[in-house]
Each structure stands twice: as structure tokens, then as C-alpha cells.
Design a protein around this motif. Sequence first.
Motif, PDB file in Angstrom:
ATOM      1  N   GLN A 125       1.003  -1.095   0.075  1.00 27.92           N
ATOM      2  CA  GLN A 125      -0.022   0.034   0.000  1.00 27.92           C
ATOM      3  C   GLN A 125       0.846   1.366   0.165  1.00 27.92           C
ATOM      4  N   PRO A 126       0.834   2.137  -1.058  1.00 30.46           N
ATOM      5  CA  PRO A 126       1.468   3.152  -1.073  1.00 30.46           C
ATOM      6  C   PRO A 126       1.173   4.292  -0.003  1.00 30.46           C
ATOM      7  N   ASN A 127       2.343   5.164   0.521  1.00 29.23           N
ATOM      8  CA  ASN A 127       2.119   6.027   1.288  1.00 29.23           C
ATOM      9  C   ASN A 127       2.775   7.189   0.827  1.00 29.23           C
ATOM     10  N   TYR A 128       2.121   8.599   0.550  1.00 32.54           N
ATOM     11  CA  TYR A 128       2.653   9.458   0.095  1.00 32.54           C
ATOM     12  C   TYR A 128       3.205  10.634   1.058  1.00 32.54           C
ATOM     13  N   ILE A 129       4.339  11.344   0.709  1.00 31.22           N
ATOM     14  CA  ILE A 129       4.563  12.559   1.351  1.00 31.22           C
ATOM     15  C   ILE A 129       4.113  13.636   0.785  1.00 31.22           C
ATOM     16  N   ASN A 130       3.056  14.206   1.209  1.00 32.06           N
ATOM     17  CA  ASN A 130       2.463  15.436   0.407  1.00 32.06           C
ATOM     18  C   ASN A 130       2.877  16.795   1.376  1.00 32.06           C
ATOM     19  N   THR A 202       3.808  21.489   7.556  1.00 31.76           N
ATOM     20  CA  THR A 202       3.938  21.549   6.171  1.00 31.76           C
ATOM     21  C   THR A 202       4.060  20.472   5.071  1.00 31.76           C
ATOM     22  N   ALA A 203       4.044  19.361   5.919  1.00 36.76           N
ATOM     23  CA  ALA A 203       4.025  18.076   5.075  1.00 36.76           C
ATOM     24  C   ALA A 203       3.234  16.992   6.209  1.00 36.76           C
ATOM     25  N   HIS A 204       2.923  15.981   5.199  1.00 34.34           N
ATOM     26  CA  HIS A 204       2.153  14.804   5.750  1.00 34.34           C
ATOM     27  C   HIS A 204       2.529  13.406   5.475  1.00 34.34           C
ATOM     28  N   PHE A 205       2.982  12.552   5.852  1.00 31.85           N
ATOM     29  CA  PHE A 205       3.250  11.048   5.267  1.00 31.85           C
ATOM     30  C   PHE A 205       2.258  10.442   5.397  1.00 31.85           C
ATOM     31  N   ALA A 206       1.414  10.391   4.415  1.00 29.84           N
ATOM     32  CA  ALA A 206      -0.080  10.029   4.474  1.00 29.84           C
ATOM     33  C   ALA A 206      -0.230   8.898   3.913  1.00 29.84           C
ATOM     34  N   SER A 207      -1.511   8.039   4.411  1.00 27.79           N
ATOM     35  CA  SER A 207      -1.905   6.764   3.936  1.00 27.79           C
ATOM     36  C   SER A 207      -2.991   7.047   3.289  1.00 27.79           C
ATOM     37  N   PRO A 208      -3.757   6.050   2.129  1.00 26.52           N
ATOM     38  CA  PRO A 208      -5.043   6.281   1.616  1.00 26.52           C
ATOM     39  C   PRO A 208      -6.025   6.073   2.771  1.00 26.52           C
ATOM     40  N   PRO A 209      -7.049   6.913   2.805  1.00 26.60           N
ATOM     41  CA  PRO A 209      -7.638   7.558   1.555  1.00 26.60           C
ATOM     42  C   PRO A 209      -6.931   9.038   1.610  1.00 26.60           C
ATOM     43  N   SER A 266     -10.854 -11.366  -6.334  1.00 23.10           N
ATOM     44  CA  SER A 266     -12.338 -10.786  -6.412  1.00 23.10           C
ATOM     45  C   SER A 266     -12.013  -9.290  -6.122  1.00 23.10           C
ATOM     46  N   LEU A 267     -11.036  -8.746  -5.463  1.00 16.92           N
ATOM     47  CA  LEU A 267     -11.144  -7.197  -5.288  1.00 16.92           C
ATOM     48  C   LEU A 267     -10.592  -6.568  -6.665  1.00 16.92           C
ATOM     49  N   LYS A 268      -9.805  -7.539  -7.420  1.00 19.58           N
ATOM     50  CA  LYS A 268      -9.286  -6.797  -8.534  1.00 19.58           C
ATOM     51  C   LYS A 268     -10.094  -6.930  -9.647  1.00 19.58           C
ATOM     52  N   SER A 269     -10.883  -8.217  -9.778  1.00 19.92           N
ATOM     53  CA  SER A 269     -11.996  -8.135 -10.681  1.00 19.92           C
ATOM     54  C   SER A 269     -13.308  -7.344 -10.564  1.00 19.92           C
ATOM     55  N   ASN A 270     -13.646  -6.922  -9.216  1.00 20.70           N
ATOM     56  CA  ASN A 270     -14.523  -6.139  -8.710  1.00 20.70           C
ATOM     57  C   ASN A 270     -14.401  -4.949  -7.711  1.00 20.70           C
ATOM     58  N   ALA A 292     -13.362   2.703  -4.976  1.00 22.64           N
ATOM     59  CA  ALA A 292     -13.043   1.583  -5.752  1.00 22.64           C
ATOM     60  C   ALA A 292     -11.733   2.061  -6.665  1.00 22.64           C
ATOM     61  N   LYS A 293     -11.749   3.404  -6.847  1.00 23.77           N
ATOM     62  CA  LYS A 293     -10.494   3.729  -7.789  1.00 23.77           C
ATOM     63  C   LYS A 293      -9.274   3.803  -7.118  1.00 23.77           C
ATOM     64  N   MET A 294      -9.213   3.853  -5.536  1.00 20.76           N
ATOM     65  CA  MET A 294      -8.177   3.556  -4.657  1.00 20.76           C
ATOM     66  C   MET A 294      -7.762   2.273  -4.725  1.00 20.76           C
ATOM     67  N   VAL A 295      -8.685   1.213  -4.898  1.00 24.07           N
ATOM     68  CA  VAL A 295      -8.614  -0.209  -4.863  1.00 24.07           C
ATOM     69  C   VAL A 295      -7.817  -0.517  -6.170  1.00 24.07           C
ATOM     70  N   ALA A 296      -8.330   0.028  -7.180  1.00 21.92           N
ATOM     71  CA  ALA A 296      -7.795  -0.122  -8.459  1.00 21.92           C
ATOM     72  C   ALA A 296      -6.448   0.585  -9.001  1.00 21.92           C
ATOM     73  N   ASP A 297      -5.796   1.583  -7.922  1.00 30.63           N
ATOM     74  CA  ASP A 297      -4.790   2.249  -8.120  1.00 30.63           C
ATOM     75  C   ASP A 297      -3.570   1.343  -8.378  1.00 30.63           C
ATOM     76  N   PRO A 298      -3.025   1.560  -9.664  1.00 32.51           N
ATOM     77  CA  PRO A 298      -1.717   0.630 -10.132  1.00 32.51           C
ATOM     78  C   PRO A 298      -0.703   0.762  -8.930  1.00 32.51           C
ATOM     79  N   ASP A 299      -0.562   1.656  -8.019  1.00 30.64           N
ATOM     80  CA  ASP A 299       0.315   1.638  -6.986  1.00 30.64           C
ATOM     81  C   ASP A 299      -0.109   0.736  -5.732  1.00 30.64           C
TER      82      ASP A 299
END
Length: 343
Positions: A125-130, A202-209, A266-270, A292-299
Motif C-alpha cells: 500500500q503506497p504512502n505519499y509524502i505530501n 508543512t508536510a504529511h506522510f499520509a496513507s490512503p484515502p 475478487s477485489l481486482k475483478s470487482n 474503488a478507484k483507490m483499490v484499482a490504483d496501480p500503486d
Amino acid sequence: MVLRLSRREVIGGVAAGASSSFTPARIARAQEETSQIRFVRQIGLGYLQIYLIEAQNLLDKHVRALGHPGVTATFQPVASPATMNDMLLGGQADIVVAGFPPFLVLWDKTFGRADVRSIAALCCQPNYINTNNPNVASVGDFTEKDRIALPAIGVSTQATYLQMIAATLYGVDEYKHFDHLTVGLPHAEAAAALISGKTEITAHFASPPLMYEELRHPGIRRIGHSFDATGGPGTTTHLWTTKRFYEANPHLMTALIAALVEATASLKSNPVEAAKIHLQLDRSNSDPESVAKMVADPDMIWGVVPRNTFKMADFLHKTGRVKNQPASWKDLFFPGVQGLEGS
């Protein structure tokens, strides 16, 4: 429909063993195993396979296919990995579902005794530094004026990733380079502070969503990624248990991996249906299509195959947080996934 399991995804015993499991001796041994399994899990999208197993009763389906009379599984949400580990060692839980750094500390603590190991991976699961600081274009641009929010200073998953990034930039002896700039905040509070732009954050090491939500606001940009810490996708969520429980319930552990593989497919197909299940169990009013867009995120890389787990274990050993050094990633996992092309 019964899922066909590939050799690349799961050991031969899961796929091939099922066809030979209905001998009287095998059924007798399966019936001796526990009929109740207690999961404790953290809350979040990275544990989605566990949500599906709970909602669709997939574990019971697969244990019955292996000749077991059936199993009742309970799933208790718990916020603190430390509490979950205490429950596991204290006998109040059988399987923990959480992040990788807390597991490594327990693996080290129980080495040669309870021998806690991972059963299988769940997600990279990706985590972004924003950041909202226009002067920061990369992690190396942070100055004394910046403050980086993350769940817990020095010990959380995000804190560990930040230390690994610092070690890459400045050498392992400087792994705490950014620690004095970090502020411990729950993700929701950190996101609100970053979006408002009116606090020291000024920054957040954040997780989805929330990492996606932050990027919808003008002036907020991604300047770092958790995959930078591990040199590619790294397993963030997984599940673990003790050697005693694992070895006492071989059919159930085989069935659990099979259930995880089915839930992943299952989660990949639906992804929309998977998102609805996730939201229902969490009692959330979020939009299923957005989730669902987060689930299907290539990351978001789903699957039982461990990825770059040894790198984190090696880092924690070099920096003194774990005393024992695994020879390879396989020392961290039970045999059920050791035949896979993990790392």
C-alpha cells in the motif's frame, strides 16, 4: 465459482493438496484442528482481503474444501498494533492483521521462543509524502522551518519509511536526519492541518484515502513515496501468528492462504463491490466509486507474495531496533508462502 490457484501465487500444497485432502486420515487430522479462529485487525483499505473473507465467509468455504468440518472466524478491529501483539501473546487472539514494522519488532522479541512469523502478505500500500510548501520539491529540500506529520515519531510505519529514505540520502548513520522535524498526529488531524495551511505542519506522510484527498487541494503536491524507502513496492500489510498455532492447524493455514488468494482475485475483478464491503464493515458514508478507484490504483499492489520485506528487516537490524538478523525474507514467514518468488 472455484478459483484456480496458480503456482506463482500460492504453494503447490494449496492448489494440489486440495485434490488429495479427502482421504480418511487427512480428514481425521483436519477435524482435530481448531473450529474457532480469532482475528484482530487494524482498520483500513490495506486490509481489504480480510474484509472480504469476513463478509463472504471465505475461510469456512476453503477449510470445508480440505475436509475440515467448518470454522467460525471472528474479526475484532483494534487500533494499536502493540495491543494486538499483547493479545496474541496473551492468548486473546490467534492471528494479527496489521503493518510490517510492528511485526518485525515482535518477530525479534519472540525469536527462538513463541516464534511469531508472518502467514502471508496482503498489500503493498503506497504512502505519499505530501507538502504545501512551494519551496520543497523533494524530501531532501526540507529545512528547519518544515514540520512533517506522521502517526508516531520514530516508530510508526511512516516514520520507519522516512528513516529509510534518510539513510538512502545521507547514509545509514544519518537515518534520524528528519526525526526532529516530525510531529506525531493521527492521519485525519494531519490532513486537516496540511489542507488548512494555518499550522506549523508543512508536510504529511499520509496513507490512503487521505493522501488522495490532500492532493485534490491547490498547492499540495506529492514529493515522496513509501516505495522510495524500499527501492520499489514493499509489503505494508500482512497477517501473523505464533509457531504453535500455525503448526497445530496446518489445514486451516492452507485454507487461509487459499481464501486470501480468492479475495485478492475478487477485489481486482470487482473493485466497486469490494469497496462497498469495506465501507459497510467500517460503517463509512464514503463514495464507493471513489474508494474503488483507490483499490484499482496501480500503486496498490495486492497479493500474498512478500515484497522487499528483507530490506526493512535489515534496516531495523542495522539501526538497532531488532537484535536478530534474518538470513533472508523466508526467515520472517511460515512455509505456506516460502515457495513463492518473494523478497
